[in-house]
Design a protein around this motif. Structure first.
Motif, PDB file in Angstrom:
ATOM      1  N   THR A 267       3.038  10.161  14.746  1.00  0.00           N
ATOM      2  CA  THR A 267       4.194  10.477  13.893  1.00  0.00           C
ATOM      3  C   THR A 267       4.643  11.922  14.089  1.00  0.00           C
ATOM      4  O   THR A 267       5.546  12.375  13.399  1.00  0.00           O
ATOM      5  N   ASN A 268       3.998  12.635  15.015  1.00  0.00           N
ATOM      6  CA  ASN A 268       4.316  14.047  15.246  1.00  0.00           C
ATOM      7  C   ASN A 268       4.271  14.841  13.943  1.00  0.00           C
ATOM      8  O   ASN A 268       5.108  15.717  13.699  1.00  0.00           O
ATOM      9  N   ALA A 269       3.271  14.533  13.110  1.00  0.00           N
ATOM     10  CA  ALA A 269       3.268  15.104  11.768  1.00  0.00           C
ATOM     11  C   ALA A 269       2.671  16.502  11.720  1.00  0.00           C
ATOM     12  O   ALA A 269       2.946  17.265  10.800  1.00  0.00           O
TER      13      ALA A 269
ATOM     14  N   THR B 178      11.230  20.390  12.379  1.00  0.00           N
ATOM     15  CA  THR B 178      10.127  19.576  11.823  1.00  0.00           C
ATOM     16  C   THR B 178       8.936  19.546  12.780  1.00  0.00           C
ATOM     17  O   THR B 178       8.374  18.493  13.074  1.00  0.00           O
ATOM     18  N   VAL B 179       8.519  20.732  13.243  1.00  0.00           N
ATOM     19  CA  VAL B 179       7.430  20.833  14.215  1.00  0.00           C
ATOM     20  C   VAL B 179       6.086  21.064  13.550  1.00  0.00           C
ATOM     21  O   VAL B 179       5.125  20.330  13.781  1.00  0.00           O
ATOM     22  N   GLY B 180       6.001  22.115  12.734  1.00  0.00           N
ATOM     23  CA  GLY B 180       4.762  22.364  12.026  1.00  0.00           C
ATOM     24  C   GLY B 180       3.868  23.422  12.635  1.00  0.00           C
ATOM     25  O   GLY B 180       2.869  23.798  12.032  1.00  0.00           O
TER      26      GLY B 180
ATOM     27  N   ARG C  64       7.540  20.368  20.901  1.00  0.00           N
ATOM     28  CA  ARG C  64       8.712  19.496  20.851  1.00  0.00           C
ATOM     29  C   ARG C  64       8.706  18.579  19.632  1.00  0.00           C
ATOM     30  O   ARG C  64       9.510  17.663  19.554  1.00  0.00           O
ATOM     31  N   SER C  65       7.833  18.804  18.713  1.00  0.00           N
ATOM     32  CA  SER C  65       7.764  18.230  17.355  1.00  0.00           C
ATOM     33  C   SER C  65       6.354  17.933  16.923  1.00  0.00           C
ATOM     34  O   SER C  65       6.109  17.713  15.740  1.00  0.00           O
ATOM     35  N   GLY C  66       5.400  17.923  17.864  1.00  0.00           N
ATOM     36  CA  GLY C  66       4.017  17.554  17.550  1.00  0.00           C
ATOM     37  C   GLY C  66       3.412  18.379  16.444  1.00  0.00           C
ATOM     38  O   GLY C  66       3.025  17.862  15.396  1.00  0.00           O
TER      39      GLY C  66
HETATM   40  K   LIG Z   1       5.774  17.860  13.294  1.00  0.00           K
END
Ligand SMILES: [K+]
Ligand SMILES: [K+]
Lengths: 449, 449
Positions: free
Chosen positions: B172-174, B393-395, B277-279
């Motif tokens: 979910t690349n959360a 929304t990368v984190g 790249r969002s992970g």
């Molecule tokens: K993320």
């Protein structure tokens, strides 16, 4: 063109080549031994950086101009600024006109491109008008400032020498100074600041605007109306000016402005908002501003002035088309309307391209300079500030440019060149071939980029 | 919709409202007293930030998740991530499907919008497919990682618990972790990193791509061809991945990578380029990177993943249309062609709008956070990094988020919400009314934003 290079030298390429030639030409003049003060000298790379900065009317320097050059050097610098400011092509063609030569169509097209005009009609008139208005404004500015400077300088010669250079630098938005510390000595003289702000406005609001204002007041034509370009350029220019000033005040009122009288807060906000849009002169040390203000100033430098002006940046009309496109999307419309006219799809496309290329170019340059400098030597804010200043041909500085490596300084020179040529003209210059496209919408053209 | 709010709740608005409702819902669950470990507790603002970060599958945190929540809290977090990752609308509709209700057209349109699809056909099939593929990939990932983690953890339960959460967070690349230090413990375990990279790819490359790959391998249709969207999304995704990795290596080879064996340099470059790249997971402390790399990472975070994926950013197709438009201008063409197709003018317009809004939003947010924090407390690089991370929304984090003021944290929450909803959907949500436009060009649609 005379060398049979017509095929390679499209109008746009000729402009780029002309600027490059002018930059190298003036770098050689500034490298001459007798243009520097006794006991000082410049390296060739310093002369080149100064020349690129002058011809691109930026104002970033790696040397202290007033402590390095003698009056001959300063006159050469002023000529480079004048040539860069009013346009390599315009001046070149003016010289030919004076020599009595008929201007060929290819030549007229060059001026059109350099001044970002989109109609052939009245081109020679326009060019004469631009030169006339520019020199008139510069002379009036020089007279006012020179006379007023009698209060500041010991001799009349020194006062008018300073006043003339200052008026020239302000109108061409060149950002150079021969006081050695920009307008900091006039930090409490609001008259001097107001004159400079008006000169910066005149140069940056766009030559077509000046011409139309002149026509508005002199024309007997009862049907005269301002063009869409003028309406968009002027309103965007001053809306951004107001937002910039208000933003600076909001950020600094409890910081740098803390304890200042209201009029000082007002003038710092006004002058900084005006000068960031390509002027490059300053009444204060930029390092006094807080981080948020420095970012806002960078944003104003990136937005810049109008097309067909002495200023740089993405240009007012690009910003306007961007916001108008977002607005029309938010309103559920597919066409972009403003002032009772529709924006041409090709202009939307140009705005998109200018914005994209500017964003990518700025981002890549900041990364490259950061990499060239290694980590930790310079703050990111200073790197972003100098890069925005170079790409927007502004000339404001946090003071790191002289200490940057050669690779970084070369990067800044390339940005100043591209920034002065303008992204649309620059892209046309590297374009493989031109193909006309035909749209059938009832639209009026404006100038982008 | 049942409350008679149909007129206000357009599909796009419903999506925004659904995300907001989910964010508040999970914030209340995470605020319950029995979800935290003994001796710890969270304030409501901490619970809300965690919930917003989880539902938007970002991964920025103001608390250490593994030291704060007990297993109940972690399960709630995992549910929030799953709901946010695979789509509020998709899951909601799935529940209704399970309950045997016929899906009304308005409902199907919602999924279409949430997953950024542009055709009604096969929608229910698509949604079932997405859920099936997503859960299958997560289960395989959990099985592989859980089994492999038997080497690392004392009990099988702990190994599979960690493996399951890790697979879920990666797909979910959360960007959340329950190790307490992301993937830093696995810095030398290339197998674990490869599995995570593959899971991140699967989630970020775009659901339609996964569906088409599945169809490609299972279809009996000899005329099957990949859509323009899939071709553009996949090629852009991996070109940027390769450029990002190569750029990081070029910058760090004489800095952070100095003295490392080649395989370690390779994996740091690969993992950082993939996760940016969002992970959001990481194998190192971001503060170890040089300024240029941190800027490059911010650029990768801003570009982000594909539309209709668990990732954020301006999205791969926006970047592709931007470069294709520049290329076609440089080639003197007015139409934008790629892979034997023409890009629809409306998609060019959307790309322009997404790029503009993202640039303005990011710039304004960085200025606001700089102003909220006063000058000097945090480096500009860290502020840009956290802001890009939230909007994309990368984190990934340089560690300053927990120390930011409430105003800055609220700014980050809003960016995470808008970043997850997607700019196109968000703009449609705040749009006054929708009007269809009709173009007559022979084009194939792709997904933007
Ligand atoms: K993320
Ligand atoms: K300037």
């Amino acid at each position: 063109m005379r060398l049979g290079l017509n095929k390679f030298l499209s109008p746009f390429r000729t402009i780029v080549v002309s600027y490059v030639v002018a930059m190298f030409f003036f770098s050689l003049l500034l490298f001459l031994p007798f243009v520097t003060q006794e006991g000082t000298s410049v390296s060739y790379s310093e002369a080149l950086f100064t020349s690129v900065s002058a011809v691109s009317v930026t104002g970033l320097t790696v040397i202290n101009v007033s402590e390095t050059f003698n009056w001959i050097g300063i006159v050469i610098l002023a000529l480079a600024i004048q040539l860069g400011g009013i346009g390599v092509m315009t001046l070149g063609t003016f010289v030919w006109m004076v020599l009595g030569r008929k201007i060929p169509l290819s030549q007229r097209m060059l001026i059109m491109v350099d001044q970002n005009q989109i109609s052939f009609s009245g081109l020679v008139k326009l060019m004469r008008g631009i030169l006339g208005v520019a020199i008139a404004i510069e002379l009036i500015g020089a007279l006012i400032l020179g006379t007023y400077y009698l209060n500041y300088f010991d001799t009349a010669f020194e006062a008018y020498y300073q006043g003339t250079f200052s008026a020239l630098a302000a109108f061409t938005n060149a950002g150079f100074d021969i006081t050695g510390q920009s307008l900091v000595p006039f930090v409490d003289d609001y008259f001097v600041q107001l004159v400079h702000i008006l000169l910066i406005f005149s140069g940056a609001v766009g030559f077509p605007v000046l011409m139309e204002i002149k026509e508005y007041f002199s024309s007997k034509n009862p049907h005269f109306r301002f063009s869409l370009f003028t309406k968009i350029a002027v309103s965007t220019y001053f809306i951004v000016f107001a937002i910039g000033g208000a933003g600076l005040w909001l950020i600094e009122r409890t910081e740098f402005y803390d304890g200042m009288p209201w009029h000082q807060q007002l003038f710092f906000s006004m002058f900084n908002s005006a000068t960031a849009r390509s002027g490059g002169l300053s009444t204060m040390d930029m390092n006094e501003l807080t981080l948020a203000s420095l970012l806002l100033m960078s944003g104003l430098m990136i937005i810049g002035a109008s097309p067909s002006s002495v200023g740089g940046g993405i240009r007012t009309t690009t910003l306007a088309v961007m916001f108008l496109t977002i607005r029309s999307f938010a309103l559920g419309r597919s066409d972009v309307k403003v002032f009772g006219r529709e924006i041409h799809p090709e202009d939307k496309q140009k705005a998109f391209i200018v914005l994209s290329v500017f964003a990518v170019g700025l981002f890549a340059s900041v990364i490259m300079i950061s990499a060239f400098e290694g980590s930790g030597d310079f703050a990111l804010m200073a790197i972003i500030f100098e890069t925005s200043s170079a790409f927007g041909t502004v000339g404001l500085s946090m003071g790191i440019t002289p200490d940057l490596s050669q690779a970084s300084q070369i990067t800044l020179m390339i940005l100043m060149l591209i920034g002065r040529v303008g992204l649309v003209a620059f892209l046309f210059a590297i374009r493989a071939e031109e193909k006309k496209t035909h749209y059938r919408y009832p639209t009026e053209r404006i100038i982008i980029g």
